[in-house]
Each structure stands twice: as C-alpha cells, then as structure tokens.
Scaffold this motif. Structure first.
Motif, PDB file in Angstrom:
ATOM      1  N   UNK A 134     -19.132 -10.723  26.016  1.00  0.00           N
ATOM      2  CA  UNK A 134     -20.049  -9.515  26.396  1.00  0.00           C
ATOM      3  C   UNK A 134     -21.412 -10.137  25.718  1.00  0.00           C
ATOM      4  N   UNK A 135     -22.436  -9.343  26.273  1.00  0.00           N
ATOM      5  CA  UNK A 135     -23.901  -9.861  25.809  1.00  0.00           C
ATOM      6  C   UNK A 135     -24.009  -9.290  24.287  1.00  0.00           C
ATOM      7  N   UNK A 136     -23.450  -8.030  24.127  1.00  0.00           N
ATOM      8  CA  UNK A 136     -23.664  -7.514  22.846  1.00  0.00           C
ATOM      9  C   UNK A 136     -22.602  -8.179  22.274  1.00  0.00           C
ATOM     10  N   UNK A 137     -22.902  -8.653  21.096  1.00  0.00           N
ATOM     11  CA  UNK A 137     -21.739  -9.565  20.168  1.00  0.00           C
ATOM     12  C   UNK A 137     -22.069  -9.150  18.658  1.00  0.00           C
ATOM     13  N   UNK A 138     -21.150  -8.982  17.925  1.00  0.00           N
ATOM     14  CA  UNK A 138     -21.077  -8.650  16.525  1.00  0.00           C
ATOM     15  C   UNK A 138     -19.926  -9.478  15.954  1.00  0.00           C
ATOM     16  N   UNK A 139     -20.196  -9.883  14.759  1.00  0.00           N
ATOM     17  CA  UNK A 139     -19.469 -11.077  14.057  1.00  0.00           C
ATOM     18  C   UNK A 139     -18.038 -10.686  14.135  1.00  0.00           C
ATOM     19  N   UNK A 140     -17.552  -9.720  13.581  1.00  0.00           N
ATOM     20  CA  UNK A 140     -15.918  -9.140  13.611  1.00  0.00           C
ATOM     21  C   UNK A 140     -15.426  -9.166  14.790  1.00  0.00           C
ATOM     22  N   UNK A 141     -16.080  -8.342  15.642  1.00  0.00           N
ATOM     23  CA  UNK A 141     -15.359  -8.204  16.897  1.00  0.00           C
ATOM     24  C   UNK A 141     -15.313  -9.439  18.040  1.00  0.00           C
ATOM     25  N   UNK A 142     -16.569  -9.969  18.003  1.00  0.00           N
ATOM     26  CA  UNK A 142     -16.645 -11.303  19.011  1.00  0.00           C
ATOM     27  C   UNK A 142     -15.782 -12.279  18.293  1.00  0.00           C
ATOM     28  N   UNK A 143     -15.794 -12.645  17.191  1.00  0.00           N
ATOM     29  CA  UNK A 143     -14.955 -13.614  16.600  1.00  0.00           C
ATOM     30  C   UNK A 143     -13.482 -13.392  16.605  1.00  0.00           C
ATOM     31  N   UNK A 144     -13.074 -12.179  16.863  1.00  0.00           N
ATOM     32  CA  UNK A 144     -11.601 -11.823  16.991  1.00  0.00           C
ATOM     33  C   UNK A 144     -11.225 -11.939  18.255  1.00  0.00           C
ATOM     34  N   UNK A 145     -12.111 -12.088  19.394  1.00  0.00           N
ATOM     35  CA  UNK A 145     -11.571 -12.141  20.394  1.00  0.00           C
ATOM     36  C   UNK A 145     -10.893 -13.314  20.935  1.00  0.00           C
ATOM     37  N   UNK A 146      -9.795 -13.406  21.719  1.00  0.00           N
ATOM     38  CA  UNK A 146      -9.229 -14.448  22.204  1.00  0.00           C
ATOM     39  C   UNK A 146      -9.652 -15.580  23.179  1.00  0.00           C
TER      40      UNK A 146
END
Length: 76
Positions: free
Chosen positions: A47-59
C-alpha cells in the motif's frame, strides 16, 4: 496516484532491503564493483500509505525483504 520515488538505501540496520522495501516502489540490487550490473529488479507492491508497525508486519514485506537479503548476501 503517487509520484515515483527513488532512493539509495544501504543496509544500516543489518537487514538488507528492509528500508528499500519500506520506502520504495521498486528495488534494484546491483552487483558489487565498478562493472556493476543489475542482479535483481522487483516491484514493491505494498500500500502507498505505510507505517512502521503495520507495513513491516505484512507477509509481503517480509517475503520481499528476505528475497532481497538473500541476493545481497549471495545466498540466492
């Protein structure tokens, strides 16, 4: 639609590719030395909107970071 972004991102945190995957839309890994060539060129489809916790937790993030790390370390 966001504008294309480019960055050079050495692995300061010991995890090759992590920062490039987090901030980029595409990651290009070059071979070492003066005669560099492209050894990996992959789009980052997060996703274009990225944040540290959510994005880095994506498979998808983890899989791409792992793939880039393997190429950088020469284990793939």
């Amino acid at each position: 639609m966001s504008s294309p972004r480019a960055s050079e991102s050495p692995a300061h945190d010991g995890r090759p590719g992590a920062e490039s995957v987090y901030v980029g839309d595409r990651v290009v890994v070059l071979s070492p030395g003066p005669g560099s060539r492209i050894v990996l060129d992959v789009p980052v489809e997060l996703p274009d909107e990225r944040d540290q916790l959510t994005t880095r937790g994506l498979p998808e993030f983890t899989a791409l970071r792992t793939k880039i790390g393997q190429v950088v370390r020469g284990t793939r």
